[in-house]
Write an enzyme that holds these catalytic residues in place. Structure first.
Site, PDB file in Angstrom:
ATOM      1  N   CYS A 145       0.836  -1.216   0.000  1.00 25.65           N
ATOM      2  CA  CYS A 145       0.000   0.000   0.000  1.00 25.65           C
ATOM      3  C   CYS A 145       0.863   1.255   0.000  1.00 25.65           C
ATOM      4  O   CYS A 145       0.531   2.250  -0.656  1.00 25.65           O
ATOM      5  CB  CYS A 145      -0.907   0.031   1.222  1.00 25.65           C
ATOM      6  SG  CYS A 145      -2.028  -1.363   1.314  1.00 25.65           S
TER       7      CYS A 145
HETATM    8  C1  BEZ Z   1       0.512  -4.587   1.921  1.00 28.52           C
HETATM    9  O1  BEZ Z   1       0.087  -3.488   1.579  1.00 28.52           O
HETATM   10  O2  BEZ Z   1       1.677  -4.867   1.887  1.00 28.52           O
HETATM   11  C2  BEZ Z   1      -0.455  -5.632   2.392  1.00 28.52           C
HETATM   12  C3  BEZ Z   1      -1.593  -5.270   3.071  1.00 28.52           C
HETATM   13  C4  BEZ Z   1      -2.460  -6.254   3.519  1.00 28.52           C
HETATM   14  C5  BEZ Z   1      -2.178  -7.591   3.257  1.00 28.52           C
HETATM   15  C6  BEZ Z   1      -1.053  -7.936   2.541  1.00 28.52           C
HETATM   16  C7  BEZ Z   1      -0.173  -6.959   2.105  1.00 28.52           C
END
Ligand code: BEZ
Length: 208
Positions: A45
């Site tokens: 994210c």
């Molecule tokens: C991420 O943004 O890295 C992420 C967020 C939730 C689950 C898996 C990855």
């Protein structure tokens, strides 16, 4: 039921990192790139938010306003934006919806319980100035989106609206486009005076 292409994007009022917004009023005459992500302070994210901020001039050039969403609070978002700016060398200015109670995530079917009961998946809604949903994409939590593709589909939609054309596989700005089969050859002569390559009567390619 999930939202479909051509539906009016549901309106909502909600707190964001740039203040409370009424979605339709905020969108105004712009296109909107509305994208959700699972959570603040997570690695994928962080890169997606950073990339969107880095592409600010590209979105503006296309009259597109980005709007992020996750099921965290404004305070958490604001702290996280500092990390995004720091780690991605950018300055994030677009609003991020604080959807702690999942009101908007439910409205837009962004929660997919097979992935998570509480966090939004990586949904994309491209919404035109008439507030119609023109494109949706859904990515799992583990896969970051391709922002070159986000801009490419916006280019394709806008060109299709402007010129009444369709775009072939892997099209990018400047490539030949397709004259839709609904346009007769007589009509095409008026619309595309430079002519076209006819590979089949239903497959005509032209430059616009
Ligand atoms: C991420 O943004 O890295 C992420 C967020 C939730 C689950 C898996 C990855």
């Amino acid at each position: 039921m999930s939202l479909r292409l051509g539906d009016t994007a549901p309106n909502f009022k909600i707190a964001t990192t740039t203040g409370e917004i009424d979605f339709h009023e905020w969108a105004g005459d712009s296109w909107v790139f509305f994208f959700s992500h699972p959570a603040d302070f997570t690695p994928v994210c962080t890169t997606e938010m950073g990339r969107t901020a880095q592409l600010d001039a590209e979105f503006t050039a296309r009259n597109v306003k980005p709007l992020g969403l996750s099921t965290d609070t404004v305070e958490e978002h604001l702290k996280w934006i500092k990390d995004v700016d720091d780690t991605q060398n950018t300055s994030l200015k677009f609003p991020i919806v604080a959807d702690k109670d999942h009101k908007v995530a439910q409205l837009y079917s962004m929660i997919h319980p097979g992935e998570s009961e509480t966090a939004a998946v990586r949904s994309v809604f491209i919404i035109d100035p008439d507030k119609k949903i023109r494109l949706t994409m859904t990515y799992p939590m583990s896969v970051g989106r391709n922002f070159t593709e986000m801009l490419r589909v916006i280019d394709a939609l806008q060109l299709s609206d402007e010129k009444g054309i369709a775009t072939p596989a892997d099209w990018k700005k400047g490539d030949k486009v397709i004259i839709p089969p609904s346009v007769s050859n007589d009509k095409a002569k008026d619309l595309f005076p430079n002519g076209w390559d006819e590979l089949r009567p239903y497959l005509r390619l032209t430059k616009v």
